[in-house]
Design an enzyme around this catalytic site. Structure first.
Site, PDB file in Angstrom:
ATOM      1  N   ARG A  84       0.816  -1.216   0.000  1.00  0.00           N
ATOM      2  CA  ARG A  84       0.000   0.000   0.000  1.00  0.00           C
ATOM      3  C   ARG A  84       0.858   1.279   0.000  1.00  0.00           C
ATOM      4  O   ARG A  84       0.493   2.282   0.601  1.00  0.00           O
ATOM      5  CB  ARG A  84      -0.973   0.027   1.183  1.00  0.00           C
TER       6      ARG A  84
ATOM      7  N   SER B 283     -11.679   0.208   2.610  1.00  0.00           N
ATOM      8  CA  SER B 283     -10.918  -0.130   3.813  1.00  0.00           C
ATOM      9  C   SER B 283     -10.291   1.141   4.382  1.00  0.00           C
ATOM     10  O   SER B 283      -9.468   1.773   3.729  1.00  0.00           O
ATOM     11  CB  SER B 283      -9.826  -1.151   3.480  1.00  0.00           C
TER      12      SER B 283
ATOM     13  N   GLU C 258      -5.838   4.568   5.537  1.00  0.00           N
ATOM     14  CA  GLU C 258      -5.585   4.548   4.094  1.00  0.00           C
ATOM     15  C   GLU C 258      -5.960   5.863   3.433  1.00  0.00           C
ATOM     16  O   GLU C 258      -5.183   6.383   2.644  1.00  0.00           O
ATOM     17  CB  GLU C 258      -6.351   3.402   3.431  1.00  0.00           C
TER      18      GLU C 258
END
Length: 356
Positions: free
Chosen positions: A166, A243, A348
């Site tokens: 990520r 998410s 995120e």
């Protein structure tokens, strides 16, 4: 190129929160995108580049500067052969799931398990988008960007993108604006080996097997829909950034501390999920930590912001939430997990105009 002043930014995000921008510029070509960014930089003004808005939480005060909406388009096959596969260049403003659907139809394998993810193609390399055992780092050949510091267009190879879980060299900096992405995809009507156990079970095959591309896509979309991760205007569980927290990556020593914390908090015999991570670290499940810390599905209802009733990892807008409501709930969850397990979750989505 189109311009507007004082328009609210909430409609440009999947969380649907955010105040007005001083100025919005919508660009439809790569040249317009570079020119718009250069113009703002030359005027020494604040700049916010927005693509699909699926990973963005904008302050209720809005953005006192210029917002550039990326609406460029184009999918170009640069080469296609059995040795090199299909080299496909995708403009930053292309709808990501639309591109994935095309890869399935064309027999280009490599991103089929990234079906159903909202947003635009240019955002995918920034945080190395991944799901169901795939990530874009596996198929990206290069990324072309406008370098605001050097004031020139540059191309970074896959290795130069510095992809990790990520993350990439483009995340956490405003130096680069992605213009297009070159993907190297396999020429086959079969998926890549299925790495996600639940998806393999759903499709009736063993983990590591391949299935028809269409079956893989349908299976992933079904999994995502079950978790409220496919956009649906009528379903407030999908009014989210997907998410909200990344899965923690821990050293072996820190993971051992987590095991002890979990045993103390939940009782002997209860252990956190454990998966191989980057650089010899171990990855665990943020959703598991959130649930076991007491934040179950629907936590926060009937408030304006609540966890999804389908998945604890999604912070959702129940219809009239503000950015402050979203941040308040996310902060409560993050701090509660840290209190229970000693692990600090990392969000995120990018926060603009405020911090979590």
């Amino acid at each position: 190129m189109r311009e507007a002043a004082g328009a609210p930014l909430a409609p440009f995000t999947t969380m649907r929160v955010g105040g007005p921008a001083a100025r919005i510029v919508e660009v439809s070509t790569t040249d317009e995108l570079v020119d718009a960014v250069r113009e703002v930089d030359d005027a020494d003004e604040s700049l916010l580049v927005v693509s699909g808005g699926s990973n963005l939480v904008i302050s209720d005060d809005g953005f006192d500067g210029t917002v550039v909406l990326v609406r460029t388009s184009g999918v170009t096959v640069e080469s296609s052969d059995d040795c090199g596969g299909a080299m496909v260049r995708v403009a930053a403003g292309e709808d990501w799931d639309g591109f994935v659907a095309r890869t399935v139809a064309e027999g280009w394998s490599g991103v089929e398990c990234l079906s159903g993810i909202p947003g635009l193609a240019g955002a995918t390399p920034v945080q190395n988008v991944g799901a169901y055992g795939q990530e874009v780092a596996q198929t990206i050949a290069s990324v072309r960007v406008y370098d605001r510091r050097e004031q020139q267009v540059r191309t970074f190879s896959n290795e130069e993108c510095r992809f990790t879980y990520r993350h990439s060299r483009f995340k956490g900096t405003d130096q680069y604006v992605v213009l297009d992405v070159l993907f190297q995809l396999h020429l086959t009507d079969r998926s890549q080996p299925l790495a996600y156990a639940d998806l393999a079970r759903q499709l009736g095959v063993e983990q590591g097997e391949r299935v028809p591309l269409g079956d893989a896509r349908d299976g992933v979309v079904a999994q995502r829909r079950k978790r409220g991760m496919v956009l649906d205007e009528a379903d407030h569980d999908t009014w989210s950034c997907g998410s909200f927290f990344t899965n923690p990556m821990l050293s072996a020593a820190d993971f051992e501390v987590l095991r002890r914390q979990a045993a103390d908090h939940l009782g002997d015999g209860v252990t956190p999920p454990e998966f191989p991570g980057d650089g010899g670290r171990l990855k665990t499940s943020a959703a598991w930590l959130i649930d076991k810390a007491g934040f179950t599905k629907g936590y926060g209802l009937p408030g304006p912001a609540a966890l999804s009733t389908k998945h604890t990892l999604a912070v959702t807008n129940r219809g009239d939430a503000t950015a402050a409501d979203v941040a308040r709930l996310a902060r409560e969850v993050r701090d509660g997990v840290q209190d229970a397990f000693g692990v600090r979750l990392v969000n995120e989505p990018v926060f603009v105009g405020h911090e979590l």
